[in-house]
Design an enzyme around this catalytic site. Structure first.
Site, PDB file in Angstrom:
ATOM      1  N   GLU A 168       0.834  -1.192   0.000  1.00 59.09           N
ATOM      2  CA  GLU A 168       0.000   0.000   0.000  1.00 59.09           C
ATOM      3  C   GLU A 168       0.875   1.251   0.000  1.00 59.09           C
ATOM      4  O   GLU A 168       2.042   1.213   0.347  1.00 59.09           O
ATOM      5  CB  GLU A 168      -0.948   0.028   1.205  1.00 59.09           C
ATOM      6  CG  GLU A 168      -0.370  -0.495   2.516  1.00 59.09           C
ATOM      7  CD  GLU A 168       0.865   0.227   3.018  1.00 59.09           C
ATOM      8  OE1 GLU A 168       0.890   1.476   2.919  1.00 59.09           O
ATOM      9  OE2 GLU A 168       1.797  -0.425   3.503  1.00 59.09           O
ATOM     10  N   GLU A 311       4.593  -0.404   1.374  1.00 54.82           N
ATOM     11  CA  GLU A 311       4.748  -0.698  -0.058  1.00 54.82           C
ATOM     12  C   GLU A 311       4.786  -2.190  -0.358  1.00 54.82           C
ATOM     13  O   GLU A 311       5.036  -2.586  -1.493  1.00 54.82           O
ATOM     14  CB  GLU A 311       6.018  -0.062  -0.643  1.00 54.82           C
ATOM     15  CG  GLU A 311       6.077   1.435  -0.596  1.00 54.82           C
ATOM     16  CD  GLU A 311       7.372   1.971  -1.197  1.00 54.82           C
ATOM     17  OE1 GLU A 311       8.010   1.255  -2.010  1.00 54.82           O
ATOM     18  OE2 GLU A 311       7.757   3.096  -0.838  1.00 54.82           O
TER      19      GLU A 311
END
Length: 347
Positions: A168, A311
């Site tokens: 994310e 991430e």
């Protein structure tokens, strides 16, 4: 939602038993690769096949902005979401570098960034509302983001991907994650809230007050994860929630990253408990609530690297371990092949 949960079945016990039998036949001490063996057995159950191949891997990074950033709960401004998301495409982000090294395909998805982007477009709105003032999303917006995650799982399954890591990008999403997790687990906000990307003690205190204010204002229903996500969550969390559900329904293993994707996984398991059988934990995040989340899910990680980058970097770190485990699983001789008496469990 009811339909997708109805498609989530228990793992294939036969495939798991065959996988475990293969592990026990390999010429090494029984269960000596520990959790790595367990993960391969779990994947066999997910896919229904003990002849495993994980050569086609993906990382799905859900990207969105959060209106609560206006409350000063983050070290960075909202514009950083778009900048880092663009770096995912150009290969300059941390997870991009890791994907390139690991031969993993990265899918960066815009589910709610506050500006136009070149990412895969599944945008519901240009960022959430400020949850201190009003619900972060409407229920309809939340379900739209959930469906974006479900559709990504099925699209990648159709393209032949055999495993998906979750990631994310969204400034402020440790705040929304702490809010959602505290409600779902009925734990205090202070217990579930950490420094995120590096807040000072003063900043952490502000973050806790903001979350408490939002939770008290909206009183989300802990029995209804969609209600919780809509009131104090974010588009990225909702999309990851959908990705976990979609992966379970499509029978594809989904690798959970850290605290943020762990919160989305908790929401998925809250609404559909059998979804937990399709989730592979990767690492224990540095966020203070990480262990609480893992315990609630009944999952144990292989890695404890004090990571907090996001991430999907922690999820990606599990991929080489899975490859090593499969190399042994497929490539090592059995006791029978080398004419050695097989180990048996000791009483």
């Amino acid at each position: 939602m009811r339909e997708i949960c109805g498609n989530i079945m228990l793992p294939d016990e036969k495939a798991m038993k065959e996988c475990r039998r293969r592990w026990d036949s390999i010429a090494k001490p029984l269960h000596s690769l520990g959790k790595l063996e367990d993960l391969i057995v779990k994947i066999a159950g997910i896919t229904g096949d003990c002849n495993l191949d994980l050569s086609k891997k993906a990382l799905v990074c859900m990207c969105a902005d959060n209106g609560v950033v206006k409350e000063g709960i983050s070290q960075s401004g909202q514009d950083v979401t778009a900048i880092v998301s663009e770096n995912l495409l150009t290969g300059k982000a941390t997870s991009s570098v890791m994907c390139r090294h690991l031969n993993v395909d990265l899918f960066a998805v815009d589910v709610g960034i506050a500006c136009e982007t070149r990412l895969i477009q599944k945008k519901t709105a240009y960022g959430t509302k400020n949850m201190v003032k009003e619900p972060a999303m409407t229920r309809e917006e939340t379900l739209s983001a959930v469906n974006a995650g479900i559709s990504m799982a099925y699209e990648l399954k159709k393209k032949g991907y055999q495993i998906i890591a979750t990631g994310e990008m969204g400034i402020g999403n440790t705040t929304t994650s702490s809010a959602v997790a505290s409600v779902l687990l009925n734990r205090s906000v202070s217990e579930m809230t950490g420094r995120g990307a590096g807040l000072s003690s003063q900043g952490l205190s502000r973050k806790i007050r903001v979350i408490e204010q939002a939770v008290n204002l909206h009183n989300p229903d802990p029995q209804d994860p969609v209600d919780v996500l809509s009131k104090v969550g974010g588009f990225d969390l909702a999309a990851l929630f959908g990705l976990f559900l979609g992966g379970a329904a499509a029978k594809i293993p989904i690798v959970m990253d850290g605290f943020i994707s762990g919160t989305a996984a908790l929401a998925a398991v809250t609404i559909c408990p059998d979804a937990v059988h399709y989730i592979l934990p990767s690492h224990r995040s540095k966020e203070p609530a990480a262990k609480i989340l893992l315990d609630a899910l009944g999952l144990e990680t292989c890695l404890d690297c004090s990571m907090s980058l996001g991430e999907g970097t922690g999820a990606l770190a599990l991929y080489p371990l899975l490859d090593l485990a499969l190399a042994v699983y497929h490539g090592m001789s059995t006791f029978e092949e080398i004419d050695v008496e097989q180990y048996v469990p000791l009483v």
